[in-house]
Design an enzyme around this catalytic site. Structure first.
Site, PDB file in Angstrom:
ATOM      1  CG  HIS A  69       1.870  -9.561   0.858  1.00 48.23           C
ATOM      2  ND1 HIS A  69       1.378 -10.709   1.436  1.00 48.23           N
ATOM      3  CD2 HIS A  69       2.212  -8.738   1.892  1.00 48.23           C
ATOM      4  CE1 HIS A  69       1.404 -10.585   2.754  1.00 48.23           C
ATOM      5  NE2 HIS A  69       1.910  -9.408   3.054  1.00 48.23           N
ATOM      6  CB  CYS A  77      -1.150  -6.946   8.913  1.00 47.80           C
ATOM      7  SG  CYS A  77      -1.969  -8.281   8.008  1.00 47.80           S
ATOM      8  CB  VAL A 127      19.110 -12.553  -5.882  1.00 47.35           C
ATOM      9  CG1 VAL A 127      19.678 -11.875  -7.131  1.00 47.35           C
ATOM     10  CG2 VAL A 127      18.067 -13.594  -6.286  1.00 47.35           C
ATOM     11  CG  ASP A 165      12.045  -7.532 -21.842  1.00 50.90           C
ATOM     12  OD1 ASP A 165      10.825  -7.582 -22.100  1.00 50.90           O
ATOM     13  OD2 ASP A 165      12.938  -7.612 -22.706  1.00 50.90           O
ATOM     14  CB  ALA A 210       9.352  -3.076  -9.760  1.00 43.34           C
ATOM     15  CB  ALA A 265      -0.597  -6.253   2.448  1.00 43.66           C
TER      16      ALA A 265
END
Length: 445
Positions: free
Chosen positions: A11, A43, A80, A274, A277, A298
């Site tokens: 999301h 959900c 990652v 920079d 989150a 969400a």
């Protein structure tokens, strides 16, 4: 050209990517997602189990193709492996080819989301113990429920309670286990949870409350869940005991809460320049307490993700915080809440008062009406509204939104009691139940 790396795309990542490209269409935005899908509305898993979903594909509101068309460079099925937030590089592995590559960025957006809590319990790695978080989990649960006769759900928060409800509706004999002594104990106070427990009992859901799980024993064709007080054997079990931020990539590089949530300011900025989150990987500002908190919802993820794009170049739009407003439908009971419960206040060491009111939601001269249980929490020192909970066999979800705005606006119980609420017999009584419970609280203050 400014290059942005977005890590994780459920999301917060989806909305962050969209908002960055809307604000800066000339920027290069790389999106890294280890799964093959994005934007999954988890959900809806329990609703899908109960055959209340028209098409499971509609549980995704965006796609890699849609973000690519918007201008993003998509790296799907790419994990990652490491991030150097100061040096502004990351290393990622293509899960299809195994190729590893280093990428440079000017700005980093961490939307890695959350991961299910998996306690170190013996036998928890059994194939008959499932998780409930992503699309793959949803497919596994749906498939098991199709042929199963019994299930054990561990954890009676929103996810666990909804799964237990839907399992019982489709004929799967269900046991709901929780270490807490009430269902939904972190979401609602006792006058409401008592009625929810009655509803579960009426639908033959066995409640094993106040019982900590000590072991899972694989029986070959099922699993036995062993607790401090008993044993419960079923075809499968689902673990739904909460979530933790999935932020190991940034550990030691930015400020975090003890649980790993990245601390962000009102512009979604982490403690390192920079770095941004949002969503389940980040903190929220919890208005009822005025402090940073971790509340994976969400709604929080979407609003924080949108703010990333607004603020990624210049601080422009501040985050207004959250009241953790939420709702759930269990059988014919509608439950909705915003802000602090008394239990939540006690866990945080806060001294609040709670006012309870049970009143029909519309006039008795109507051919039908039903009682609404309203619980209002408030600060006896400031008289400020700190939370509200509502339950009825009618749609009372809007009441939680009303209380959410009251908390965000620092309303006192007196303010809320004097709001101009509508009256129309189809919808409510001359005194709307939110206003009525506020009036009762004002009289008690």
């Amino acid at each position: 050209m400014t290059t942005v790396a977005v890590i994780g795309c459920t999301h917060a990542g989806t909305f962050a990517t969209q908002s960055i490209l809307q604000e800066h269409p000339d920027w290069q935005v790389h999106v890294f997602e280890r799964n093959g899908t994005l934007s999954f509305l988890s959900c809806g898993i329990a609703l899908w189990v109960g055959d209340h979903v028209s098409d499971p594909k509609k549980m995704f509101y965006s796609s890699p193709q849609a973000l690519a068309e918007a201008g993003a460079i998509m790296h799907m099925r790419t994990d990652v492996l490491s991030v150097d937030a100061t040096g502004k590089t990351l290393v990622a592995r293509d899960l299809e080819t195994g190729e590893e590559r280093e990428y440079a960025f000017d700005k980093l957006v961490v939307t890695t989301g959350s991961k299910p809590v998996i306690p170190p319990i013996e036998g928890i790695d059994s194939d008959h113990v499932l998780l409930c978080k992503n699309w793959d989990h949803a497919l596994a649960i749906k498939e098991r429920a199709r042929n199963a006769k019994s299930a054990v759900v561990v954890g009676s928060g929103y996810i666990g309670a909804e799964l237990a409800e839907q399992f019982s509706i489709v004929g799967v004999k269900t046991t709901l286990v929780d270490a807490m002594d009430r269902v939904l104990a972190n979401n609602f106070d006792e006058p409401i949870t008592t009625e929810v427990e009655k509803a579960f009992a009426e639908h033959d859901v066995e409640l094993a409350l106040g019982q900590k799980v000590t072991k899972f024993v694989d029986t070959g064709d099922g699993v036995t869940v062993v607790t401090e007080k008993g044993e419960y054997t079923a075809d499968f079990a689902v673990l739904a005991v909460g979530f933790l931020p999935a932020t190991d990539l940034l550990r030691g590089q930015v400020e975090m809460l003890p649980n790993g949530a990245i601390v962000v300011d009102e512009y979604m900025r982490a403690s390192l320049p920079d770095v941004y989150a949002a969503g389940d990987s980040a903190t929220v500002f919890y208005n009822p307490t005025g402090k940073h908190d971790y509340i994976p919802l969400a709604t929080n993820a979407v609003r924080q993700g949108l703010l990333v794009g607004r603020n990624i170049e210049t601080p422009t739009r501040a985050y207004m915080g959250t009241q953790a407003t939420s709702a759930v439908q269990l059988y014919d009971l509608s439950l909705a809440a915003s802000g602090l419960t008394m239990g939540g206040a006690e866990r945080r060491g806060l001294d609040l008062r709670m006012t309870e009111l049970v009143d029909d939601y519309r006039p008795d001269f109507m051919l039908s009406t039903t009682p609404v249980t309203s619980l209002l929490t408030w600060d006896p020192a400031t008289r400020e509204v700190k939370g509200g909970q509502f339950m009825a066999r009618a749609d009372i979800s809007g009441a939680a939104n009303v209380v959410s705005m009251a908390i965000q606006s620092h309303f006192t119980v007196d303010d809320l009691a004097n709001v101009d609420f509508l009256f129309q017999p189809n919808f409510d009584k001359p005194v709307y139940y939110v206003g009525a419970v506020a009036m009762k609280a004002a009289a008690e203050a």
